[in-house]
Write a protein that holds these residues in place. Sequence first.
Motif, PDB file in Angstrom:
ATOM      1  N   ILE A 141      -7.526 -28.034  11.443  1.00 52.93           N
ATOM      2  CA  ILE A 141      -8.414 -28.395  10.327  1.00 52.93           C
ATOM      3  C   ILE A 141      -9.009 -27.141   9.691  1.00 52.93           C
ATOM      4  O   ILE A 141      -9.085 -27.030   8.472  1.00 52.93           O
ATOM      5  CB  ILE A 141      -9.543 -29.335  10.819  1.00 52.93           C
ATOM      6  N   ALA A 142      -9.436 -26.191  10.520  1.00 52.82           N
ATOM      7  CA  ALA A 142     -10.072 -24.980   9.996  1.00 52.82           C
ATOM      8  C   ALA A 142      -9.117 -24.208   9.084  1.00 52.82           C
ATOM      9  O   ALA A 142      -9.535 -23.673   8.049  1.00 52.82           O
ATOM     10  CB  ALA A 142     -10.550 -24.088  11.143  1.00 52.82           C
ATOM     11  N   ALA A 143      -7.844 -24.145   9.453  1.00 51.29           N
ATOM     12  CA  ALA A 143      -6.873 -23.415   8.634  1.00 51.29           C
ATOM     13  C   ALA A 143      -6.661 -24.110   7.292  1.00 51.29           C
ATOM     14  O   ALA A 143      -6.578 -23.455   6.251  1.00 51.29           O
ATOM     15  CB  ALA A 143      -5.542 -23.300   9.385  1.00 51.29           C
ATOM     16  N   VAL A 144      -6.576 -25.435   7.309  1.00 53.00           N
ATOM     17  CA  VAL A 144      -6.409 -26.188   6.058  1.00 53.00           C
ATOM     18  C   VAL A 144      -7.654 -26.028   5.191  1.00 53.00           C
ATOM     19  O   VAL A 144      -7.558 -25.825   3.980  1.00 53.00           O
ATOM     20  CB  VAL A 144      -6.126 -27.679   6.349  1.00 53.00           C
ATOM     21  N   ALA A 145      -8.821 -26.097   5.812  1.00 53.64           N
ATOM     22  CA  ALA A 145     -10.079 -25.945   5.073  1.00 53.64           C
ATOM     23  C   ALA A 145     -10.124 -24.590   4.363  1.00 53.64           C
ATOM     24  O   ALA A 145     -10.494 -24.512   3.188  1.00 53.64           O
ATOM     25  CB  ALA A 145     -11.264 -26.098   6.016  1.00 53.64           C
ATOM     26  N   ARG A 146      -9.753 -23.533   5.074  1.00 50.51           N
ATOM     27  CA  ARG A 146      -9.745 -22.198   4.451  1.00 50.51           C
ATOM     28  C   ARG A 146      -8.735 -22.125   3.312  1.00 50.51           C
ATOM     29  O   ARG A 146      -9.025 -21.577   2.252  1.00 50.51           O
ATOM     30  CB  ARG A 146      -9.417 -21.130   5.501  1.00 50.51           C
ATOM     31  N   ARG A 147      -7.546 -22.683   3.534  1.00 51.18           N
ATOM     32  CA  ARG A 147      -6.492 -22.603   2.516  1.00 51.18           C
ATOM     33  C   ARG A 147      -6.909 -23.275   1.218  1.00 51.18           C
ATOM     34  O   ARG A 147      -6.648 -22.778   0.125  1.00 51.18           O
ATOM     35  CB  ARG A 147      -5.208 -23.258   3.022  1.00 51.18           C
ATOM     36  N   TYR A 148      -7.570 -24.423   1.322  1.00 54.31           N
ATOM     37  CA  TYR A 148      -7.931 -25.192   0.126  1.00 54.31           C
ATOM     38  C   TYR A 148      -9.380 -24.973  -0.322  1.00 54.31           C
ATOM     39  O   TYR A 148      -9.794 -25.535  -1.332  1.00 54.31           O
ATOM     40  CB  TYR A 148      -7.688 -26.676   0.372  1.00 54.31           C
ATOM     41  N   GLY A 149     -10.146 -24.202   0.437  1.00 58.88           N
ATOM     42  CA  GLY A 149     -11.538 -23.955   0.066  1.00 58.88           C
ATOM     43  C   GLY A 149     -12.411 -25.186   0.208  1.00 58.88           C
ATOM     44  O   GLY A 149     -13.279 -25.446  -0.622  1.00 58.88           O
ATOM     45  N   VAL A 150     -12.171 -25.937   1.284  1.00 56.73           N
ATOM     46  CA  VAL A 150     -12.913 -27.170   1.544  1.00 56.73           C
ATOM     47  C   VAL A 150     -13.691 -26.986   2.840  1.00 56.73           C
ATOM     48  O   VAL A 150     -13.194 -26.364   3.788  1.00 56.73           O
ATOM     49  CB  VAL A 150     -11.939 -28.365   1.702  1.00 56.73           C
ATOM     50  N   ASN A 151     -14.870 -27.536   2.911  1.00 57.62           N
ATOM     51  CA  ASN A 151     -15.662 -27.511   4.125  1.00 57.62           C
ATOM     52  C   ASN A 151     -14.973 -28.343   5.207  1.00 57.62           C
ATOM     53  O   ASN A 151     -14.481 -29.433   4.938  1.00 57.62           O
ATOM     54  CB  ASN A 151     -17.057 -28.065   3.812  1.00 57.62           C
ATOM     55  N   ARG A 152     -14.956 -27.835   6.451  1.00 53.84           N
ATOM     56  CA  ARG A 152     -14.313 -28.564   7.554  1.00 53.84           C
ATOM     57  C   ARG A 152     -14.931 -29.942   7.761  1.00 53.84           C
ATOM     58  O   ARG A 152     -14.225 -30.915   8.010  1.00 53.84           O
ATOM     59  CB  ARG A 152     -14.420 -27.778   8.859  1.00 53.84           C
ATOM     60  N   GLY A 153     -16.242 -30.021   7.643  1.00 54.34           N
ATOM     61  CA  GLY A 153     -16.915 -31.308   7.819  1.00 54.34           C
ATOM     62  C   GLY A 153     -16.471 -32.328   6.783  1.00 54.34           C
ATOM     63  O   GLY A 153     -16.333 -33.507   7.077  1.00 54.34           O
ATOM     64  N   LEU A 154     -16.235 -31.849   5.572  1.00 50.89           N
ATOM     65  CA  LEU A 154     -15.771 -32.736   4.510  1.00 50.89           C
ATOM     66  C   LEU A 154     -14.371 -33.257   4.836  1.00 50.89           C
ATOM     67  O   LEU A 154     -14.066 -34.430   4.613  1.00 50.89           O
ATOM     68  CB  LEU A 154     -15.780 -32.022   3.165  1.00 50.89           C
ATOM     69  N   LEU A 155     -13.518 -32.399   5.394  1.00 48.95           N
ATOM     70  CA  LEU A 155     -12.176 -32.850   5.785  1.00 48.95           C
ATOM     71  C   LEU A 155     -12.250 -33.941   6.851  1.00 48.95           C
ATOM     72  O   LEU A 155     -11.508 -34.926   6.796  1.00 48.95           O
ATOM     73  CB  LEU A 155     -11.336 -31.682   6.302  1.00 48.95           C
ATOM     74  N   TRP A 156     -13.138 -33.763   7.817  1.00 46.96           N
ATOM     75  CA  TRP A 156     -13.289 -34.797   8.860  1.00 46.96           C
ATOM     76  C   TRP A 156     -13.787 -36.101   8.236  1.00 46.96           C
ATOM     77  O   TRP A 156     -13.351 -37.188   8.616  1.00 46.96           O
ATOM     78  CB  TRP A 156     -14.236 -34.335   9.963  1.00 46.96           C
ATOM     79  N   THR A 157     -14.677 -36.003   7.273  1.00 45.23           N
ATOM     80  CA  THR A 157     -15.180 -37.205   6.584  1.00 45.23           C
ATOM     81  C   THR A 157     -14.050 -37.888   5.830  1.00 45.23           C
ATOM     82  O   THR A 157     -13.893 -39.116   5.907  1.00 45.23           O
ATOM     83  CB  THR A 157     -16.314 -36.826   5.608  1.00 45.23           C
TER      84      THR A 157
END
Length: 85
Positions: free
Chosen positions: A53-69
């Motif tokens: 998740i952290a790698a995807v978050a960095r790649r797309y500029g999205v907060n990790r917590g938002l991805l989990w949501t």
Amino acid sequence: MDNDGPNGRHQHSPEDVDYRRVEVITGRRRRRDWTADEKAEILTACMAPGMKIAAVARRYGVNRGLLWTWRRQAMDDLVAATAPH
């Protein structure tokens, strides 16, 4: 030492009547509206084998917590869509 003159120390506390809070907003707007297609692309990237998740978050500029949501919401939507009525 006299603190009452123009060169005296300023001592303020929240209880002072003259105390004022100033909020300075700088930079560009941080909140972003993601389209359904963008969310789907990002969530698909999260599902790749071995992807973190952290790698995807960095790649797309999205907060990790938002991805989990988003993931939780997608799973809830899938369960609701497949549940018998």
